[in-house]
Motif scaffolding. Sequence first.
Motif, PDB file in Angstrom:
ATOM      1  N   TRP A 143       0.864  -1.181   0.000  1.00 24.44           N
ATOM      2  CA  TRP A 143       0.000   0.000   0.000  1.00 24.44           C
ATOM      3  C   TRP A 143       0.890   1.215   0.000  1.00 24.44           C
ATOM      4  O   TRP A 143       1.637   1.418   0.936  1.00 24.44           O
ATOM      5  CB  TRP A 143      -0.869   0.029   1.267  1.00 24.44           C
ATOM      6  CG  TRP A 143      -1.847  -1.094   1.333  1.00 24.44           C
ATOM      7  CD1 TRP A 143      -1.576  -2.375   1.682  1.00 24.44           C
ATOM      8  CD2 TRP A 143      -3.227  -1.023   1.029  1.00 24.44           C
ATOM      9  NE1 TRP A 143      -2.708  -3.139   1.624  1.00 24.44           N
ATOM     10  CE2 TRP A 143      -3.753  -2.312   1.226  1.00 24.44           C
ATOM     11  CE3 TRP A 143      -4.085  -0.007   0.613  1.00 24.44           C
ATOM     12  CZ2 TRP A 143      -5.084  -2.613   1.025  1.00 24.44           C
ATOM     13  CZ3 TRP A 143      -5.417  -0.307   0.421  1.00 24.44           C
ATOM     14  CH2 TRP A 143      -5.915  -1.597   0.611  1.00 24.44           C
ATOM     15  N   ASP A 144       0.850   2.021  -1.045  1.00 21.13           N
ATOM     16  CA  ASP A 144       1.613   3.255  -0.888  1.00 21.13           C
ATOM     17  C   ASP A 144       0.884   4.508  -1.353  1.00 21.13           C
ATOM     18  O   ASP A 144       1.484   5.560  -1.394  1.00 21.13           O
ATOM     19  CB  ASP A 144       3.021   3.163  -1.515  1.00 21.13           C
ATOM     20  CG  ASP A 144       3.009   2.576  -2.884  1.00 21.13           C
ATOM     21  OD1 ASP A 144       4.056   2.258  -3.416  1.00 21.13           O
ATOM     22  OD2 ASP A 144       1.903   2.407  -3.449  1.00 21.13           O
ATOM     23  N   SER A 145      -0.380   4.427  -1.678  1.00 18.07           N
ATOM     24  CA  SER A 145      -1.082   5.696  -1.884  1.00 18.07           C
ATOM     25  C   SER A 145      -2.001   5.937  -0.694  1.00 18.07           C
ATOM     26  O   SER A 145      -2.552   4.994  -0.141  1.00 18.07           O
ATOM     27  CB  SER A 145      -1.933   5.689  -3.153  1.00 18.07           C
ATOM     28  OG  SER A 145      -1.569   4.652  -3.987  1.00 18.07           O
ATOM     29  N   SER A 146      -2.140   7.191  -0.384  1.00 20.62           N
ATOM     30  CA  SER A 146      -2.999   7.532   0.745  1.00 20.62           C
ATOM     31  C   SER A 146      -4.460   7.341   0.333  1.00 20.62           C
ATOM     32  O   SER A 146      -4.786   7.286  -0.854  1.00 20.62           O
ATOM     33  CB  SER A 146      -2.764   8.983   1.131  1.00 20.62           C
ATOM     34  OG  SER A 146      -3.017   9.800   0.028  1.00 20.62           O
ATOM     35  N   ALA A 147      -5.343   7.251   1.335  1.00 18.67           N
ATOM     36  CA  ALA A 147      -6.763   7.021   1.046  1.00 18.67           C
ATOM     37  C   ALA A 147      -7.363   8.130   0.169  1.00 18.67           C
ATOM     38  O   ALA A 147      -8.053   7.824  -0.816  1.00 18.67           O
ATOM     39  CB  ALA A 147      -7.539   6.879   2.340  1.00 18.67           C
ATOM     40  N   PRO A 148      -7.112   9.424   0.445  1.00 17.85           N
ATOM     41  CA  PRO A 148      -7.699  10.453  -0.426  1.00 17.85           C
ATOM     42  C   PRO A 148      -7.253  10.303  -1.878  1.00 17.85           C
ATOM     43  O   PRO A 148      -8.027  10.481  -2.808  1.00 17.85           O
ATOM     44  CB  PRO A 148      -7.176  11.767   0.157  1.00 17.85           C
ATOM     45  CG  PRO A 148      -6.659  11.455   1.496  1.00 17.85           C
ATOM     46  CD  PRO A 148      -6.388  10.006   1.572  1.00 17.85           C
ATOM     47  N   ARG A 149      -5.996   9.933  -2.015  1.00 18.95           N
ATOM     48  CA  ARG A 149      -5.484   9.763  -3.365  1.00 18.95           C
ATOM     49  C   ARG A 149      -6.195   8.637  -4.088  1.00 18.95           C
ATOM     50  O   ARG A 149      -6.558   8.740  -5.255  1.00 18.95           O
ATOM     51  CB  ARG A 149      -3.987   9.442  -3.278  1.00 18.95           C
ATOM     52  CG  ARG A 149      -3.218   9.765  -4.552  1.00 18.95           C
ATOM     53  CD  ARG A 149      -1.837   9.201  -4.463  1.00 18.95           C
ATOM     54  NE  ARG A 149      -1.632   8.405  -5.665  1.00 18.95           N
ATOM     55  CZ  ARG A 149      -0.784   8.739  -6.618  1.00 18.95           C
ATOM     56  NH1 ARG A 149      -0.033   9.788  -6.482  1.00 18.95           N
ATOM     57  NH2 ARG A 149      -0.670   7.988  -7.695  1.00 18.95           N
ATOM     58  N   ARG A 150      -6.445   7.565  -3.355  1.00 18.82           N
ATOM     59  CA  ARG A 150      -7.146   6.437  -3.981  1.00 18.82           C
ATOM     60  C   ARG A 150      -8.558   6.837  -4.363  1.00 18.82           C
ATOM     61  O   ARG A 150      -9.061   6.472  -5.413  1.00 18.82           O
ATOM     62  CB  ARG A 150      -7.169   5.242  -3.028  1.00 18.82           C
ATOM     63  CG  ARG A 150      -5.845   4.515  -2.921  1.00 18.82           C
ATOM     64  CD  ARG A 150      -6.025   3.111  -2.384  1.00 18.82           C
ATOM     65  NE  ARG A 150      -6.656   3.087  -1.070  1.00 18.82           N
ATOM     66  CZ  ARG A 150      -5.991   3.257   0.071  1.00 18.82           C
ATOM     67  NH1 ARG A 150      -4.694   3.464   0.052  1.00 18.82           N
ATOM     68  NH2 ARG A 150      -6.621   3.226   1.217  1.00 18.82           N
ATOM     69  N   TRP A 151      -9.197   7.629  -3.478  1.00 15.58           N
ATOM     70  CA  TRP A 151     -10.555   8.072  -3.789  1.00 15.58           C
ATOM     71  C   TRP A 151     -10.559   8.980  -5.012  1.00 15.58           C
ATOM     72  O   TRP A 151     -11.439   8.888  -5.862  1.00 15.58           O
ATOM     73  CB  TRP A 151     -11.190   8.786  -2.590  1.00 15.58           C
ATOM     74  CG  TRP A 151     -11.666   7.793  -1.588  1.00 15.58           C
ATOM     75  CD1 TRP A 151     -11.154   7.557  -0.357  1.00 15.58           C
ATOM     76  CD2 TRP A 151     -12.739   6.867  -1.764  1.00 15.58           C
ATOM     77  NE1 TRP A 151     -11.818   6.538   0.253  1.00 15.58           N
ATOM     78  CE2 TRP A 151     -12.805   6.088  -0.590  1.00 15.58           C
ATOM     79  CE3 TRP A 151     -13.627   6.582  -2.803  1.00 15.58           C
ATOM     80  CZ2 TRP A 151     -13.742   5.075  -0.410  1.00 15.58           C
ATOM     81  CZ3 TRP A 151     -14.564   5.577  -2.624  1.00 15.58           C
ATOM     82  CH2 TRP A 151     -14.623   4.836  -1.439  1.00 15.58           C
ATOM     83  N   ARG A 152      -9.545   9.846  -5.073  1.00 18.11           N
ATOM     84  CA  ARG A 152      -9.471  10.731  -6.232  1.00 18.11           C
ATOM     85  C   ARG A 152      -9.302   9.907  -7.517  1.00 18.11           C
ATOM     86  O   ARG A 152     -10.023  10.091  -8.488  1.00 18.11           O
ATOM     87  CB  ARG A 152      -8.262  11.678  -6.071  1.00 18.11           C
ATOM     88  CG  ARG A 152      -8.117  12.677  -7.193  1.00 18.11           C
ATOM     89  CD  ARG A 152      -6.710  13.228  -7.245  1.00 18.11           C
ATOM     90  NE  ARG A 152      -5.746  12.143  -7.519  1.00 18.11           N
ATOM     91  CZ  ARG A 152      -4.438  12.322  -7.578  1.00 18.11           C
ATOM     92  NH1 ARG A 152      -3.920  13.518  -7.339  1.00 18.11           N
ATOM     93  NH2 ARG A 152      -3.628  11.318  -7.831  1.00 18.11           N
ATOM     94  N   ASP A 153      -8.351   8.951  -7.482  1.00 11.51           N
ATOM     95  CA  ASP A 153      -8.131   8.115  -8.668  1.00 11.51           C
ATOM     96  C   ASP A 153      -9.395   7.357  -9.030  1.00 11.51           C
ATOM     97  O   ASP A 153      -9.749   7.230 -10.204  1.00 11.51           O
ATOM     98  CB  ASP A 153      -7.002   7.122  -8.403  1.00 11.51           C
ATOM     99  CG  ASP A 153      -5.675   7.827  -8.251  1.00 11.51           C
ATOM    100  OD1 ASP A 153      -5.632   9.041  -8.537  1.00 11.51           O
ATOM    101  OD2 ASP A 153      -4.693   7.172  -7.854  1.00 11.51           O
ATOM    102  N   ALA A 154     -10.074   6.844  -7.986  1.00  8.17           N
ATOM    103  CA  ALA A 154     -11.292   6.080  -8.252  1.00  8.17           C
ATOM    104  C   ALA A 154     -12.323   6.982  -8.910  1.00  8.17           C
ATOM    105  O   ALA A 154     -12.978   6.579  -9.888  1.00  8.17           O
ATOM    106  CB  ALA A 154     -11.836   5.508  -6.954  1.00  8.17           C
ATOM    107  N   ALA A 155     -12.429   8.225  -8.429  1.00 10.67           N
ATOM    108  CA  ALA A 155     -13.418   9.142  -9.009  1.00 10.67           C
ATOM    109  C   ALA A 155     -13.092   9.403 -10.469  1.00 10.67           C
ATOM    110  O   ALA A 155     -13.966   9.317 -11.347  1.00 10.67           O
ATOM    111  CB  ALA A 155     -13.438  10.446  -8.218  1.00 10.67           C
TER     112      ALA A 155
END
Lengths: 975, 119
Positions: free
Chosen positions: A697-709
């Motif tokens: 795991w190396d991306s932060s949760a907000p980053r993952r949410w942004r990518d997912a969006a």
Amino acid sequence: MIFPYKIGTSLTAQTGVSHLSLFLIAALPFLGAVFPALLIRAGRNAAASAAGLTTFLALMGLLIHIPSVMRGDVVTARFDWIPGLGLNANFMLDGLGFLFALLILGIGLLIILYARFYLSREDPMGQFYTYLLLFQGAMVGIVLSDNILLLLIFWELTSLSSFLLIGYWRHLPEGRQGARMALAVTGSGGLAMIAGMLILGNIVGSYDLSVILQNKELIQASPYYLPALILILLGCFTKSAQFPFHFWLPHAMAAPTPVSAYLHSATMVKAGLFLMARMWPVLAGTDAWFYIVATTGLITMLLGAVIALFKDDLKALLAFSTVSHLGLVTMLLGFGTKIAAVAAIFHIINHATFKAALFMTAGIIDHETGTRDVKRLGGLRHLMPITFTIGTIAALSMAGLPPLNGFLSKEMMLEETVHTTWLHSHYLVPGLALLAALFSAAYSFRFVAHVFLGPERDDYPAHPHDPPVGLWLAPAFLVVLVVVIGLYSAAIVGPLVAVVSSAVIGGEKLPYYSLKLWHGFTPALYMSAVATLGGLFLLSLHKRGENLWNALPRPEAKTIFDAIIGGLTRLSRRITDELHNGVISRYAIILITFTVGLGYYAYATGTIGVETRIPLPAQPIPIIGWICLVGATLAIMWFHRNRLLSLVLIGVVGLIVSMAFNYLSAPDLALTQISVEVVTMILLLLSLNFLPTETPWDSSAPRRWRDAAISVVAGIGSGALIYALMMRDFAFPTISDFHLATSYKGGGGTNVVNVILVDFRGFDTFGEIIVLGIAALIIFALTEAVLSTNVRGYLLNRKPHWPQSGDSHPLMMVVATRVMMPIALMVGAYIFFRGHNQPGGGFIAGLIVAIAYLMQYMASGYTWAIERQRFYYHGTIGWGVLIAAATGLGAWFNDRPFLTSDFGYIHWPPLEEFEWATAILFDTGVFLAVLGAVMLALDSLSRFAWQPGMAQEFPMDINPLRDDPPEEEQEKEQA
Amino acid sequence: MEALVASAVGVMTAAGIFLILRRRTFPVILGLSLLTYAVNVFLFATGRLALNAPAVLNKYEDVPYTDPLPQALVLTAIVISFGMTAVIVMIALSAYLSSKDDHIDMSASDSVDAPGEDA
């Protein structure tokens, strides 16, 4: 198949044999450029002779046109290259083109002779002649082009090839810098000119010069006249070293002297003059033309002459004098009068003869004395009498003394200035021209006085003596021309000047002029006398003048140029660093959001039609497939950290995609997809052997949410787009109906997809197999590179991620794969041969055969398989591409465009009638290329896995010790 | 049927893009593979869907045919994308083996100063 439309490759013959020879003249130097590079192995004489012979042939080709050119005819050769773009390989030969081609080829021949003796043993001579011929070809191309787009191509080629020539001594920093500067200045001018030419072509509606030259009123009335003029002139001025772009020319003197003599007397810098003369009929005659061109020429002429006087380096002196003389011709062309154009043409001829001779003389002096610094020379007249004679005559012609040819054209120039008013001033132009002539005389006298006259010295770097005949023959020939043209100008060059001048002024009636030494007591004669005497006087004051000159502050062009270039470099580096900072995911985000934004913009501003198609009913099995596919895809996103699992899942996706292709009437795609799937899986599994098995795991949760969006938006967008597309019929009729209708009649196959691949769009396929081959070769090269580093040691000692089976080549698998091998090959052959009429073909067969081989690798081991391999896969790729190309070329022998296919039917009883198409040969090429590429890629990857212990193991051997855990081994040893 | 294909394209695109935006090589390769599927199906679907109408000419009766052109384009695209996948796999592998690091982004220490002007 035979295309319904005609691909334009027609030669419209106009004058029998002659139209071809224009192509030949332009092509010969390019073709011949190969020979010196090859023949240098046979010796320097062979290389030089090859270059000389090529030039000689081209020159002969040119000279056979003398009768028609002298009659005033225009010889043309037309070849529609890319008619859609208006780019035609049209050549024309009129007086102007003839003169320049004559100079280029004639002086080229002399330079080739001279360079043979000038270059030293250490210089790579083959390269030199190759560059020289490339340059020569580009120059000839410029002057013979009848299409401005073609002309631009040759124009850029001269910039590039002169870069190679100027930087020929690549070990010298001056050479490299000079070459770079020349390329930067002439190249950027060339860019401006491209824009100008395109505007011009747009105004007229044709890119053919002969058409453009007929439309003077149209062009000069256009509001785009001025921008086009300025842009084209930028190209001419940079190329011809006009102020303020004159500075590159002296720096280009770092080249070997033959190059300087060639580029700066007869060719490169004359290209700008040529173009101004060529465009003269349509561009000249306006105030804008007069004030821009004549003023620039005048300033350049004066500035060059003044600077030349204070240069101590012989070549620098000549360089600035060249700048000055180019300014003179520019000014004459800028006057816009017919008689001035005649004078300009005459001076171009004269300048080429005496300047080439002078450059060669400077080269001889440098060669024989070891220096070309005027301050270290002097008194050479007795030591080098031949050189002295040649140099002096040429220099006096440059000074404009009778009875030499320089005098004649300089007289004409002075005469014209007297008739020219500049902003109501009658004295400005003649006054400044006289001043320039005076300085010109002074530096010419200095060339003679400070090099040859004066006392002999005893501190020359080398003992001076006359060179071998090979070195002085070329300049001597030119000097003879200088004298003869001066004495018998009307008889020798009179007709030529007349023909060329009438070509320049657009075929109108020539004004009255006479080429002779004595015109009576005219203002020009007085001005000449003043210039000569003034020049002598100035020379006598040279010492004082020099001190004054050195005391004056002068802007140094190189410093300014370097500062500008440095600033630009820093700016672009900063922009690049900001934008291109190595964070690849950021690039991807920028690309994706931009694309999505663009799509949204199109959606928001465009209109969408009504749905015209009825959707197909969804049956249960496709729904199950859809559930599997979507489930597997979502699972990949969820479990992608477990890499092995995600590979299994992506296999599921690939399988369903290929089933979907089959279901949706695309059997070829299904076959291809499923075989590619197998190969890709093997590839990814092999690579996973060496990579970590988990993704941390190396991306932060907000980053993952942004990518997912972002990805959800992009996914919805693409899904909606294709849905909208599928629900509507085509807005325009497609080409597919043509393919369906002609596939059998024209291509001889019933499988339309395969006929498209190997026939209708065979050229695409040809490109694609090349790309595939290149990809495989990249993989091979990468493997070679990585395995030659210390990575190899790591790989040899690597422990696998997972425990290995003790039975590395299971008996069952080995036997099964070997039994299956012939069957698999049969299937491959079957798929291949049915391809033209039934689903199948070269691509699929290649993949199937590759899988058949890969099974052997997997079951019996890399070492075992490689020992039985007879052919290298590189060769397989190469043969594939060659066979495909040869099939395509075969069409040429039947007067058809590349890759036209043919087919027929064969009936051998008792077999059913079957069909034979040349496309199958092409498909063989595809088959081999695909097979080779797949095998080479996987073979390279397998080499990573090779470890020395494996060599001893053979298929069906069982090694119980293999990969025992180390603890057990230690226990055994202890026991 | 169209809705199924379109939603599958959408899901595969979304998953592919999400994986491309990860920071290690392997997920990016997986993402590119998924995106390849999505793009291939997308291109294929531009020829509109048809059942039981392969573009193989029938000599004996007049039957409808599907659009062959997108199929031909996608066929080569499938093979080429295999080649490209193989190249990036090898690049990823070589990078990992040489540096023992499978991040796709360049860290600050990786960037090399640009060579100066030669003089």
